[in-house]
Design a protein around this motif. Structure first.
Motif, PDB file in Angstrom:
ATOM      1  N   ARG A  24    -101.401 -19.754  98.685  1.00  0.00           N
ATOM      2  CA  ARG A  24    -100.624 -20.524  97.712  1.00  0.00           C
ATOM      3  C   ARG A  24     -99.740 -19.617  96.863  1.00  0.00           C
ATOM      4  O   ARG A  24     -98.978 -20.106  96.038  1.00  0.00           O
ATOM      5  CB  ARG A  24    -101.576 -21.311  96.799  1.00  0.00           C
ATOM      6  CG  ARG A  24    -102.199 -22.522  97.458  1.00  0.00           C
ATOM      7  CD  ARG A  24    -103.165 -23.236  96.524  1.00  0.00           C
ATOM      8  NE  ARG A  24    -104.540 -22.791  96.736  1.00  0.00           N
ATOM      9  CZ  ARG A  24    -105.335 -22.307  95.790  1.00  0.00           C
ATOM     10  NH1 ARG A  24    -104.893 -22.201  94.551  1.00  0.00           N
ATOM     11  NH2 ARG A  24    -106.562 -21.937  96.078  1.00  0.00           N
ATOM     12  N   SER A  25     -99.876 -18.308  97.004  1.00  0.00           N
ATOM     13  CA  SER A  25     -99.186 -17.387  96.092  1.00  0.00           C
ATOM     14  C   SER A  25     -98.217 -16.459  96.805  1.00  0.00           C
ATOM     15  O   SER A  25     -97.944 -15.364  96.320  1.00  0.00           O
ATOM     16  CB  SER A  25    -100.224 -16.542  95.347  1.00  0.00           C
ATOM     17  OG  SER A  25    -101.318 -17.323  94.962  1.00  0.00           O
ATOM     18  N   MET A  26     -97.679 -16.892  97.942  1.00  0.00           N
ATOM     19  CA  MET A  26     -96.816 -16.000  98.723  1.00  0.00           C
ATOM     20  C   MET A  26     -95.553 -15.610  97.960  1.00  0.00           C
ATOM     21  O   MET A  26     -95.052 -14.494  98.109  1.00  0.00           O
ATOM     22  CB  MET A  26     -96.465 -16.640 100.063  1.00  0.00           C
ATOM     23  CG  MET A  26     -97.637 -16.773 101.010  1.00  0.00           C
ATOM     24  SD  MET A  26     -98.287 -15.185 101.564  1.00  0.00           S
ATOM     25  CE  MET A  26     -97.182 -14.836 102.931  1.00  0.00           C
ATOM     26  N   GLY A  27     -95.031 -16.522  97.155  1.00  0.00           N
ATOM     27  CA  GLY A  27     -93.824 -16.221  96.387  1.00  0.00           C
ATOM     28  C   GLY A  27     -94.076 -15.110  95.381  1.00  0.00           C
ATOM     29  O   GLY A  27     -93.282 -14.171  95.246  1.00  0.00           O
ATOM     30  N   ILE A  28     -95.206 -15.194  94.684  1.00  0.00           N
ATOM     31  CA  ILE A  28     -95.549 -14.173  93.677  1.00  0.00           C
ATOM     32  C   ILE A  28     -95.866 -12.850  94.364  1.00  0.00           C
ATOM     33  O   ILE A  28     -95.373 -11.791  93.961  1.00  0.00           O
ATOM     34  CB  ILE A  28     -96.754 -14.645  92.831  1.00  0.00           C
ATOM     35  CG1 ILE A  28     -96.353 -15.885  92.024  1.00  0.00           C
ATOM     36  CG2 ILE A  28     -97.239 -13.546  91.904  1.00  0.00           C
ATOM     37  CD1 ILE A  28     -97.500 -16.690  91.515  1.00  0.00           C
ATOM     38  N   LEU A  29     -96.662 -12.917  95.433  1.00  0.00           N
ATOM     39  CA  LEU A  29     -97.006 -11.691  96.162  1.00  0.00           C
ATOM     40  C   LEU A  29     -95.735 -11.027  96.692  1.00  0.00           C
ATOM     41  O   LEU A  29     -95.558  -9.805  96.570  1.00  0.00           O
ATOM     42  CB  LEU A  29     -97.972 -12.009  97.314  1.00  0.00           C
ATOM     43  CG  LEU A  29     -99.374 -12.489  96.917  1.00  0.00           C
ATOM     44  CD1 LEU A  29    -100.141 -13.000  98.132  1.00  0.00           C
ATOM     45  CD2 LEU A  29    -100.164 -11.380  96.233  1.00  0.00           C
ATOM     46  N   GLY A  30     -94.841 -11.844  97.252  1.00  0.00           N
ATOM     47  CA  GLY A  30     -93.582 -11.322  97.786  1.00  0.00           C
ATOM     48  C   GLY A  30     -92.743 -10.677  96.689  1.00  0.00           C
ATOM     49  O   GLY A  30     -92.162  -9.606  96.881  1.00  0.00           O
ATOM     50  N   SER A  31     -92.692 -11.317  95.525  1.00  0.00           N
ATOM     51  CA  SER A  31     -91.894 -10.766  94.422  1.00  0.00           C
ATOM     52  C   SER A  31     -92.447  -9.423  93.963  1.00  0.00           C
ATOM     53  O   SER A  31     -91.684  -8.505  93.629  1.00  0.00           O
ATOM     54  CB  SER A  31     -91.872 -11.736  93.239  1.00  0.00           C
ATOM     55  OG  SER A  31     -91.476 -13.010  93.681  1.00  0.00           O
ATOM     56  N   LEU A  32     -93.770  -9.302  93.952  1.00  0.00           N
ATOM     57  CA  LEU A  32     -94.374  -8.011  93.592  1.00  0.00           C
ATOM     58  C   LEU A  32     -94.016  -6.951  94.629  1.00  0.00           C
ATOM     59  O   LEU A  32     -93.743  -5.794  94.284  1.00  0.00           O
ATOM     60  CB  LEU A  32     -95.901  -8.150  93.470  1.00  0.00           C
ATOM     61  CG  LEU A  32     -96.405  -8.922  92.242  1.00  0.00           C
ATOM     62  CD1 LEU A  32     -97.911  -9.143  92.332  1.00  0.00           C
ATOM     63  CD2 LEU A  32     -96.070  -8.176  90.957  1.00  0.00           C
ATOM     64  N   ILE A  33     -93.990  -7.360  95.896  1.00  0.00           N
ATOM     65  CA  ILE A  33     -93.590  -6.413  96.948  1.00  0.00           C
ATOM     66  C   ILE A  33     -92.146  -5.966  96.714  1.00  0.00           C
ATOM     67  O   ILE A  33     -91.802  -4.801  96.872  1.00  0.00           O
ATOM     68  CB  ILE A  33     -93.736  -7.028  98.358  1.00  0.00           C
ATOM     69  CG1 ILE A  33     -95.199  -7.392  98.626  1.00  0.00           C
ATOM     70  CG2 ILE A  33     -93.229  -6.074  99.439  1.00  0.00           C
ATOM     71  CD1 ILE A  33     -95.429  -8.117  99.943  1.00  0.00           C
ATOM     72  N   LEU A  34     -91.324  -6.940  96.302  1.00  0.00           N
ATOM     73  CA  LEU A  34     -89.916  -6.608  96.053  1.00  0.00           C
ATOM     74  C   LEU A  34     -89.777  -5.566  94.932  1.00  0.00           C
ATOM     75  O   LEU A  34     -89.009  -4.605  95.053  1.00  0.00           O
ATOM     76  CB  LEU A  34     -89.137  -7.881  95.697  1.00  0.00           C
ATOM     77  CG  LEU A  34     -87.641  -7.700  95.459  1.00  0.00           C
ATOM     78  CD1 LEU A  34     -86.960  -7.152  96.710  1.00  0.00           C
ATOM     79  CD2 LEU A  34     -86.990  -9.023  95.061  1.00  0.00           C
ATOM     80  N   VAL A  35     -90.529  -5.748  93.848  1.00  0.00           N
ATOM     81  CA  VAL A  35     -90.505  -4.781  92.748  1.00  0.00           C
ATOM     82  C   VAL A  35     -90.899  -3.403  93.283  1.00  0.00           C
ATOM     83  O   VAL A  35     -90.238  -2.389  93.010  1.00  0.00           O
ATOM     84  CB  VAL A  35     -91.483  -5.203  91.621  1.00  0.00           C
ATOM     85  CG1 VAL A  35     -91.611  -4.100  90.576  1.00  0.00           C
ATOM     86  CG2 VAL A  35     -91.020  -6.508  90.987  1.00  0.00           C
ATOM     87  N   PHE A  36     -91.954  -3.402  94.082  1.00  0.00           N
ATOM     88  CA  PHE A  36     -92.397  -2.143  94.684  1.00  0.00           C
ATOM     89  C   PHE A  36     -91.295  -1.527  95.543  1.00  0.00           C
ATOM     90  O   PHE A  36     -91.038  -0.321  95.477  1.00  0.00           O
ATOM     91  CB  PHE A  36     -93.652  -2.392  95.526  1.00  0.00           C
ATOM     92  CG  PHE A  36     -93.970  -1.258  96.460  1.00  0.00           C
ATOM     93  CD1 PHE A  36     -94.545  -0.086  95.983  1.00  0.00           C
ATOM     94  CD2 PHE A  36     -93.673  -1.351  97.820  1.00  0.00           C
ATOM     95  CE1 PHE A  36     -94.819   0.967  96.840  1.00  0.00           C
ATOM     96  CE2 PHE A  36     -93.952  -0.301  98.676  1.00  0.00           C
ATOM     97  CZ  PHE A  36     -94.517   0.862  98.189  1.00  0.00           C
ATOM     98  N   LEU A  37     -90.646  -2.385  96.351  1.00  0.00           N
ATOM     99  CA  LEU A  37     -89.613  -1.871  97.264  1.00  0.00           C
ATOM    100  C   LEU A  37     -88.471  -1.207  96.505  1.00  0.00           C
ATOM    101  O   LEU A  37     -87.940  -0.184  96.944  1.00  0.00           O
ATOM    102  CB  LEU A  37     -89.067  -3.014  98.131  1.00  0.00           C
ATOM    103  CG  LEU A  37     -89.954  -3.444  99.297  1.00  0.00           C
ATOM    104  CD1 LEU A  37     -89.316  -4.609 100.052  1.00  0.00           C
ATOM    105  CD2 LEU A  37     -90.186  -2.275 100.252  1.00  0.00           C
ATOM    106  N   VAL A  38     -88.103  -1.777  95.358  1.00  0.00           N
ATOM    107  CA  VAL A  38     -87.021  -1.190  94.570  1.00  0.00           C
ATOM    108  C   VAL A  38     -87.411   0.229  94.136  1.00  0.00           C
ATOM    109  O   VAL A  38     -86.650   1.178  94.314  1.00  0.00           O
ATOM    110  CB  VAL A  38     -86.688  -2.080  93.349  1.00  0.00           C
ATOM    111  CG1 VAL A  38     -85.704  -1.381  92.419  1.00  0.00           C
ATOM    112  CG2 VAL A  38     -86.123  -3.414  93.825  1.00  0.00           C
ATOM    113  N   ILE A  39     -88.625   0.365  93.606  1.00  0.00           N
ATOM    114  CA  ILE A  39     -89.108   1.686  93.177  1.00  0.00           C
ATOM    115  C   ILE A  39     -89.167   2.635  94.373  1.00  0.00           C
ATOM    116  O   ILE A  39     -88.699   3.774  94.331  1.00  0.00           O
ATOM    117  CB  ILE A  39     -90.536   1.563  92.575  1.00  0.00           C
ATOM    118  CG1 ILE A  39     -90.523   0.628  91.364  1.00  0.00           C
ATOM    119  CG2 ILE A  39     -91.087   2.944  92.194  1.00  0.00           C
ATOM    120  CD1 ILE A  39     -91.904   0.321  90.817  1.00  0.00           C
ATOM    121  N   HIS A  40     -89.722   2.123  95.458  1.00  0.00           N
ATOM    122  CA  HIS A  40     -89.950   2.922  96.652  1.00  0.00           C
ATOM    123  C   HIS A  40     -88.633   3.418  97.266  1.00  0.00           C
ATOM    124  O   HIS A  40     -88.490   4.595  97.609  1.00  0.00           O
ATOM    125  CB  HIS A  40     -90.718   2.063  97.658  1.00  0.00           C
ATOM    126  CG  HIS A  40     -91.030   2.740  98.939  1.00  0.00           C
ATOM    127  ND1 HIS A  40     -91.798   3.872  99.007  1.00  0.00           N
ATOM    128  CD2 HIS A  40     -90.684   2.445 100.218  1.00  0.00           C
ATOM    129  CE1 HIS A  40     -91.908   4.241 100.275  1.00  0.00           C
ATOM    130  NE2 HIS A  40     -91.239   3.397 101.032  1.00  0.00           N
TER     131      HIS A  40
END
Ligand code: HEM
Ligand code: SF4
Ligand code: FES
Lengths: 250, 224
Positions: free
Chosen positions: B108-124
């Protein structure tokens, strides 16, 4: 037993609505959930109050009318059971029971617990039928159908169109319902000639009604009173993909 | 062409785009994880640097990389479209609660999980991808290859930074735990024989790949 009922009351479609709390002091554990609601309504009428509007018809688990969300679950806590087939012995003395209408924007609330499910009918009208007269039951061996497909079609045909799948889904998705209706025909030879148009039209109507998309959470299958399998959603996806790719019209 | 756009805009079509781009990202994770695992070798990163340099300079890899970014962007844009459409389809949630949940929280939380991945990707991407593609920001190792290894080592010896990585890999694990098997379902692939195999592979992939990635910062922290 005693129950505290927290029930959604809403005068009409445009009313904002809100919860009201009622006390029932003498609930028979053998009563069905709807009979308990009848007792509440009699009590309300005696007190000169407006009874709670709720949908019901067959009261034997086959019509799909009895839409209610009981303690956050469509058709209540029992697996594979409609509200009308749910009995009060599954609740505890002194418990507070929250009763609210199915929530989905494609199912607007009309009054109290009654929602407008004509969106399902419009999906059905878009293709959930066979457009030839089938006459009386034909000789059974004229059209061979393999047993596995016949069983799957029969399982899908058990869908009573109640809408609990939509009510259970966080996306308000109707894919389990539409998947069941599409599968029921796609699996049988009589449904084959129209299978492509059927799936295209039904999905188009489903999208137009404003139902959400499936994200495979599985909540629909868990709440479906007829335990329709999510395998029907995957079949809907397959049917839709192959129809889109093969039908010649734009 | 009209029918095709129409297809991609349907609820079923949107999930197919999500699924295909997601599966492509999964295949990328496998390659990325394998190459990076060379950092665990006890050679001061010489082999890793060579592999990283190859990945950064090979024309075929660079071409696939363009598609990788394209698919990532499509995956993100589509996830916004899907999440918005689905939130619009049900604007009121239930007040009643039940002790039994009928679906997994991460599904039920794929949008939130995905957004956190996106934040990580920017840093990475900012810290590793850009230096690895513009070598002049890097030093050279004893073989004269751009020294990505030291860059990574230095970054991961900061415990706070390492923890961001470990946390993000947990997030990725949950995204994949739902996403891997869901991607097949969205394509209509569901079969008594194969679905249990897909589900097993999905669980294995979702645990092993993020665990190996998360082991990298921990490895450098311990080495310090
Ligand atoms: C390496 C990075 C990523 C991988 C490997 C990945 C993989 C996947 C996979 C396989 C799916 C399943 C598709 C389906 O159910 O059909 C998925 C769904 C999804 N992803 Fe990602 N993803 C990644 C990054 C992202 C990012 C950056 C975002 C958002 C900003 C995102 C948001 C979503 C959303 C919202 C879904 C929809 C899930 C659903 O339908 O329930 N993902 N992803
Ligand atoms: S699939 Fe199940 S929950 Fe959905 S309408 Fe049919 S019977 Fe009701
Ligand atoms: S009233 Fe008919 S199914 Fe419940």
């Amino acid at each position: 037993m005693k129950l505290t009922l927290k029930i959604w009351r809403q005068k009409n479609k445009s009313d904002k609505g809100g919860f009201e709390t009622y006390q029932l002091n003498n609930v028979d554990t053998h009563a069905s959930f709807l009979e308990m609601m009848d007792v509440l309504n009699e009590q309300l009428i005696e007190e000169n109050k407006i009874p709670v509007a709720f949908d019901h018809d067959c009261r034997e688990g086959i019509c799909g009318a009895c839409s209610m969300v009981i303690n956050g679950r469509p058709h209540g806590p029992l697996k594979g059971t409609t509200t009308c087939q749910l009995h009060m012995r599954h609740f505890n003395d002194g418990e507070t029971v929250t009763i609210e209408p199915f929530r989905a924007n494609a199912f607007p609330v009309l009054k109290d617990l009654v929602v407008d499910r004509t969106s399902f009918e419009r999906i059905q009208q878009a293709g959930g039928y066979i457009s030839i007269g089938t006459g009386s039951a034909p000789e059974a061996n004229n059209i061979p159908v393999n047993k596995v497909d016949a069983d799957k079609a029969f399982d899908a045909a058990q869908c009573i169109g109640c809408g609990a799948c939509v009510a259970a889904c966080k996306n308000g998705s109707a894919m389990l319902f539409v998947g069941a209706k599409v599968s029921q025909y796609a699996l049988l030879p009589q449904g084959h000639p129209e299978r492509m148009e059927r799936v295209l039209n039904m999905v188009a109507q489903m999208d137009e009604e404003g139902f959400g998309g499936c994200t495979n959470t599985g909540a629909c299958e868990a709440e479906c009173p007829k335990e329709i399998s999510v395998a029907n959603i995957m079949r809907l996806n397959r049917e839709y993909i192959s129809a889109k790719l093969s039908v010649e019209r734009e | 062409m009209n029918w095709f756009l129409n297809f991609l805009n349907s609820t079923v079509g949107r999930k197919i785009v999500m699924s295909l781009t997601g599966l492509f990202l999964i295949s990328f994770l496998l390659v990325h994880c394998s190459v990076n695992s060379l950092m665990f070798l006890n050679d001061d990163g010489l082999f890793f640097n060579e592999a990283a340099h190859f990945m950064a300079s090979n024309i075929l890899i660079r071409t696939i990389e363009i598609f990788l970014f394209l698919f990532l962007i499509i995956h993100i844009l589509q996830s916004v479209a899907i999440t918005r459409q689905n939130m619009k389809a049900r604007t009121i949630s239930y007040s009643g609660t039940s002790s039994t949940s009928t679906s997994k929280w991460y599904s039920r939380s794929m949008g939130i999980l995905g957004s956190l991945i996106l934040v990580f990707l920017v840093i990475h991407l900012k810290d590793f991808f850009i230096p690895s593609r513009f070598f002049d920001q890097l030093g050279f190792d004893s073989n004269g290859t751009p020294d990505m290894y030291s860059e990574v080592k230095e970054a991961f010896q900061n415990p706070a930074y390492a923890m961001i990585y470990v946390f993000s890999m947990i997030v990725l694990a949950y995204h994949l735990l739902h996403g891997f098997q869901s991607a097949f379902r969205s394509l209509g692939i569901y079969h008594k024989k194969y679905t249990p195999v897909i589900e097993f592979l999905g669980i294995a992939f979702s645990i092993i790949i993020p665990a190996v990635f998360a082991a990298m910062p921990i490895f450098f922290l311990l080495k310090k």
